[in-house]
Design a protein around this motif. Sequence first.
Motif, PDB file in Angstrom:
ATOM      1  N   ARG A   1       0.852  -1.178   0.000  1.00 54.33           N
ATOM      2  CA  ARG A   1       0.000   0.000   0.000  1.00 54.33           C
ATOM      3  C   ARG A   1       0.889   1.229   0.000  1.00 54.33           C
ATOM      4  N   GLY A   2       0.335   2.345  -0.430  1.00 56.49           N
ATOM      5  CA  GLY A   2       1.112   3.579  -0.370  1.00 56.49           C
ATOM      6  C   GLY A   2       1.904   3.804  -1.644  1.00 56.49           C
ATOM      7  N   VAL A   3       2.582   4.957  -1.704  1.00 58.33           N
ATOM      8  CA  VAL A   3       3.260   5.360  -2.929  1.00 58.33           C
ATOM      9  C   VAL A   3       4.716   4.886  -2.912  1.00 58.33           C
ATOM     10  N   VAL A   4       5.148   4.392  -4.041  1.00 55.62           N
ATOM     11  CA  VAL A   4       6.554   4.035  -4.179  1.00 55.62           C
ATOM     12  C   VAL A   4       7.259   5.222  -4.812  1.00 55.62           C
ATOM     13  N   SER A   5       8.261   5.764  -4.123  1.00 52.88           N
ATOM     14  CA  SER A   5       8.877   6.969  -4.693  1.00 52.88           C
ATOM     15  C   SER A   5       9.838   6.613  -5.831  1.00 52.88           C
ATOM     16  N   ASN A   6      10.594   5.519  -5.677  1.00 54.61           N
ATOM     17  CA  ASN A   6      11.545   5.148  -6.733  1.00 54.61           C
ATOM     18  C   ASN A   6      10.848   4.204  -7.722  1.00 54.61           C
ATOM     19  N   ARG A   7       9.961   4.788  -8.569  1.00 57.85           N
ATOM     20  CA  ARG A   7       9.179   3.935  -9.470  1.00 57.85           C
ATOM     21  C   ARG A   7      10.054   3.245 -10.504  1.00 57.85           C
ATOM     22  N   ILE A   8      11.057   3.974 -11.025  1.00 60.35           N
ATOM     23  CA  ILE A   8      11.916   3.362 -12.051  1.00 60.35           C
ATOM     24  C   ILE A   8      12.681   2.174 -11.472  1.00 60.35           C
ATOM     25  N   GLY A   9      13.076   2.288 -10.212  1.00 61.49           N
ATOM     26  CA  GLY A   9      13.774   1.165  -9.569  1.00 61.49           C
ATOM     27  C   GLY A   9      12.893  -0.071  -9.541  1.00 61.49           C
ATOM     28  N   LEU A  10      11.628   0.118  -9.150  1.00 60.32           N
ATOM     29  CA  LEU A  10      10.703  -1.010  -9.081  1.00 60.32           C
ATOM     30  C   LEU A  10      10.425  -1.574 -10.474  1.00 60.32           C
ATOM     31  N   TYR A  11      10.246  -0.655 -11.417  1.00 63.14           N
ATOM     32  CA  TYR A  11       9.984  -1.044 -12.806  1.00 63.14           C
ATOM     33  C   TYR A  11      11.083  -1.959 -13.333  1.00 63.14           C
ATOM     34  N   LEU A  12      12.325  -1.576 -13.055  1.00 62.90           N
ATOM     35  CA  LEU A  12      13.463  -2.366 -13.532  1.00 62.90           C
ATOM     36  C   LEU A  12      13.566  -3.692 -12.788  1.00 62.90           C
ATOM     37  N   THR A  13      13.245  -3.663 -11.495  1.00 59.33           N
ATOM     38  CA  THR A  13      13.319  -4.896 -10.709  1.00 59.33           C
ATOM     39  C   THR A  13      12.346  -5.932 -11.256  1.00 59.33           C
ATOM     40  N   VAL A  14      11.101  -5.494 -11.488  1.00 61.24           N
ATOM     41  CA  VAL A  14      10.092  -6.419 -12.004  1.00 61.24           C
ATOM     42  C   VAL A  14      10.470  -6.866 -13.428  1.00 61.24           C
ATOM     43  N   SER A  15      10.986  -5.936 -14.235  1.00 64.84           N
ATOM     44  CA  SER A  15      11.390  -6.299 -15.596  1.00 64.84           C
ATOM     45  C   SER A  15      12.507  -7.335 -15.579  1.00 64.84           C
ATOM     46  N   HIS A  16      13.430  -7.163 -14.639  1.00 68.09           N
ATOM     47  CA  HIS A  16      14.509  -8.156 -14.511  1.00 68.09           C
ATOM     48  C   HIS A  16      13.916  -9.540 -14.255  1.00 68.09           C
ATOM     49  N   ALA A  17      12.975  -9.608 -13.324  1.00 69.91           N
ATOM     50  CA  ALA A  17      12.388 -10.915 -12.995  1.00 69.91           C
ATOM     51  C   ALA A  17      11.705 -11.517 -14.235  1.00 69.91           C
ATOM     52  N   ILE A  18      10.956 -10.696 -14.964  1.00 69.62           N
ATOM     53  CA  ILE A  18      10.235 -11.202 -16.135  1.00 69.62           C
ATOM     54  C   ILE A  18      11.207 -11.688 -17.206  1.00 69.62           C
ATOM     55  N   PHE A  19      12.202 -10.844 -17.527  1.00 68.87           N
ATOM     56  CA  PHE A  19      13.100 -11.224 -18.621  1.00 68.87           C
ATOM     57  C   PHE A  19      14.103 -12.307 -18.222  1.00 68.87           C
ATOM     58  N   ASN A  20      14.343 -12.460 -16.934  1.00 64.92           N
ATOM     59  CA  ASN A  20      15.128 -13.604 -16.474  1.00 64.92           C
ATOM     60  C   ASN A  20      14.364 -14.878 -16.843  1.00 64.92           C
ATOM     61  N   PHE A  21      13.073 -14.870 -16.560  1.00 65.36           N
ATOM     62  CA  PHE A  21      12.260 -16.050 -16.873  1.00 65.36           C
ATOM     63  C   PHE A  21      12.158 -16.286 -18.384  1.00 65.36           C
ATOM     64  N   VAL A  22      11.913 -15.219 -19.137  1.00 62.15           N
ATOM     65  CA  VAL A  22      11.733 -15.393 -20.580  1.00 62.15           C
ATOM     66  C   VAL A  22      13.054 -15.799 -21.252  1.00 62.15           C
ATOM     67  N   GLY A  23      14.122 -15.056 -20.945  1.00 57.06           N
ATOM     68  CA  GLY A  23      15.393 -15.280 -21.645  1.00 57.06           C
ATOM     69  C   GLY A  23      16.081 -16.565 -21.222  1.00 57.06           C
ATOM     70  N   ALA A  24      16.235 -16.736 -19.894  1.00 57.98           N
ATOM     71  CA  ALA A  24      16.919 -17.936 -19.417  1.00 57.98           C
ATOM     72  C   ALA A  24      15.948 -19.115 -19.418  1.00 57.98           C
ATOM     73  N   GLY A  25      14.770 -18.913 -18.816  1.00 56.38           N
ATOM     74  CA  GLY A  25      13.835 -20.019 -18.656  1.00 56.38           C
ATOM     75  C   GLY A  25      13.224 -20.484 -19.964  1.00 56.38           C
ATOM     76  N   LEU A  26      12.495 -19.603 -20.653  1.00 60.03           N
ATOM     77  CA  LEU A  26      11.788 -20.039 -21.862  1.00 60.03           C
ATOM     78  C   LEU A  26      12.734 -20.299 -23.024  1.00 60.03           C
ATOM     79  N   TRP A  27      13.592 -19.311 -23.322  1.00 56.93           N
ATOM     80  CA  TRP A  27      14.504 -19.495 -24.468  1.00 56.93           C
ATOM     81  C   TRP A  27      15.538 -20.584 -24.175  1.00 56.93           C
ATOM     82  N   GLY A  28      15.711 -20.910 -22.886  1.00 58.56           N
ATOM     83  CA  GLY A  28      16.609 -22.013 -22.549  1.00 58.56           C
ATOM     84  C   GLY A  28      15.915 -23.349 -22.705  1.00 58.56           C
ATOM     85  N   VAL A  29      14.673 -23.420 -22.219  1.00 54.55           N
ATOM     86  CA  VAL A  29      14.019 -24.728 -22.161  1.00 54.55           C
ATOM     87  C   VAL A  29      13.613 -25.220 -23.552  1.00 54.55           C
TER      88      VAL A  29
END
Lengths: 456, 223
Positions: free
Chosen positions: A292-320
Amino acid sequence: MKYQSQKIALNFYTAAVVLFLVQVLVGIIAALQFMWPDFFVLNFNTIRTLHINALVVWLLMGMMGATYYVVPEESETELWSLPLAQLQFWATVLAVTLVVVGYIVMGIFPQANMEIFGTLLLNEGREYIEAPRWADILIVVSVLLFLFNCFMTIMKTKKFTAVQGVLLGGLTFLALMYLPGMFYTKSMVKDQYWWWWVVHLWVEGSWELIAAALLAFMLHKLLGTDVKVLAKWMYIEVGLVMFTGILGLGHHYYWIGTPAYWLWVGGIFSSLEPIPLLLMVWDAFRTTRETRGVVSNRIGLYLTVSHAIFNFVGAGLWGVIHTLPQVNKWTHGTQLTTAHGHLAFYGAYVLLIVAMIYVTVPSIRGAKEFNQSKGYQSFWWMTISMVFIVVTITAAGMVQTYLERLFGLDYVSVKANYNLWFWIFRAIFGVGFLVGVLILVVDVLTLGKKPAASGS
Amino acid sequence: MSNNAAKHLFIWGSLLCFVILIVLTVDTMGKLDSRAPEITAEVDAGKKVWHKYDCIGCHTILGNGSYFAPDMTKATVRKPKGYLKKFIMNPRAIRPNAAMPVLGLSEKEANDLIAFLDWMSKVDTNNWPPPPILAQAAAGKAASAGQVLFQQHDCAACHQIKGIGGVAGPDLTNAGSKQPDPDWHIAHLKNPESLVPDSAMPAFNELSDQELRDLAEYLVTLK
Ligand code: HEM
Ligand SMILES: [Fe+2]
């Protein structure tokens, strides 16, 4: 930033993004050499060596910088020795410079790569671990100094947090897994057997531990999520990484002269490797949604979530997709591997370090608010370009698999005729990626230095 | 699950997996020698040449490497060693538009390297790379005796006809227009260097007179 010594992270981040720029510049040269092999003074092999070594070194420097930031924060104390960290930084920069000069000399005069004391002077001629033996030793010393400094810091206050444990555990595992690449074997089969210990147990073992620890750290720092919950999921993730990844090593032992039982071991364990990566995506989303509440470092969060997604897509999917022996038999050693290598490294580790930079640099520079727009611009330039690069080389890999492996056409004619357009597109998207990296470098150097413009 | 349980599962599970990996490694190391020929001093010297010139910076071997140039795992199976040696020492003398640069290998280095590649070609790789299945399906349709011989002797390893085949030797799509005389082809097959100075093609003198004639008749039909 609470502790002055955390500032050392900035040195490492700066060196990292500068090397990132070098990596991408030589990458564009390499892309052009697919069409014109003689286009540059250095041949493709030297350019590619620079491309992949710059990648590995800048990611390692990013990880070290990130760790120098995390350890004081978790231990709630200054680093054990800031001068030692500074020394370690400059020694690393010096060693890297010497190695690069050596590669270039050898690129121009191949004969200069002499055998001295049973090892090659300038280039070991082994992919990713081209660095000569004397440099290996310097690298090991540098990493040991780094680990020693971190452990001594932890011992000052003895706060053995989960994040610190997994982070330093991963880094120790990383250092140990460099050793199997440091001896000569007469058999090419054994050579590749041990070589894969380094490469695979790094990217699908120790580095993923580091990624999971930094993911938990960033989610906590950005969202204030309960550490206990984050730690539990982190342990489950890294447990699964090790359970699937260690024996998943077998997916590199199908065709290199090793016994056929590896087809079973590698096929079964490596096909489970995407599971922990998917858990990390879910982890990132769940924590974000529950906040809840406002996240001040939005770009930080954006990149963190993107890292998780592309880790799965690049390593997980393109690997498997090519990890089962029945598929790998046809695709092994084609451009499909290149496509996977690019998206996996980008998603899992490039975005990880970039996210850590955006999460920690503002607080190191003491900025409460900062202009986030360049961060988004650089992210989109890089990500869209990378996705197109990967689509392009995946297509090239499919054409190659069909024509060369199934139909028996010659490697050279497939590359020169049928895949020509893919090389052209790849080079164009490479320039798009370069734009993103340039924005990133400028932003990292200036981020949070001047007050944010209103409304940003 | 409690945090502590998760932590212990991670630590002990990792160690267990690592112990299994070490057991498998010991077993594998014990089996490797019987899956490959003996490593002579020449083969070892050749492997060092492979590293010295950073061949893997462009080529793959055992399918691992740089994807910029052909795979070297079975290099000596399809390509004659004499050709390989000439090519390695001066690629563009053999094929003017070759992407490979002149690396400056000495005669001895080239011989050692070929010995190494020959060793590599004999390693049991669980049948990798697999024979191209679609090409094999098409191969049954050969018409003339000469065409069958062309396939049996794997001329396509080095020569292309209408886009299919290797690029080590000249394209044979129009071989019949360039050399319409079957006797020229027979002489050339028996001893390429007598007609083409410095030719990298091996002599096919094991063929019978009838086979040479069939092959030559087939070649002159390519127009
Ligand atoms: C972040 C994690 C990963 C990174 C950075 C990564 C990177 C790479 C790279 C660079 C290569 C090529 C190595 C070479 O140059 O020869 C490779 C090969 C391979 N990777 Fe990954 N990888 C990751 C995770 C995975 C996962 C999770 C899987 C499977 C589920 C996987 C499956 C494979 C396979 C099967 C190959 C061999 C391809 C071939 O036959 O040539 N990778 N990986
Ligand atoms: Fe792997």
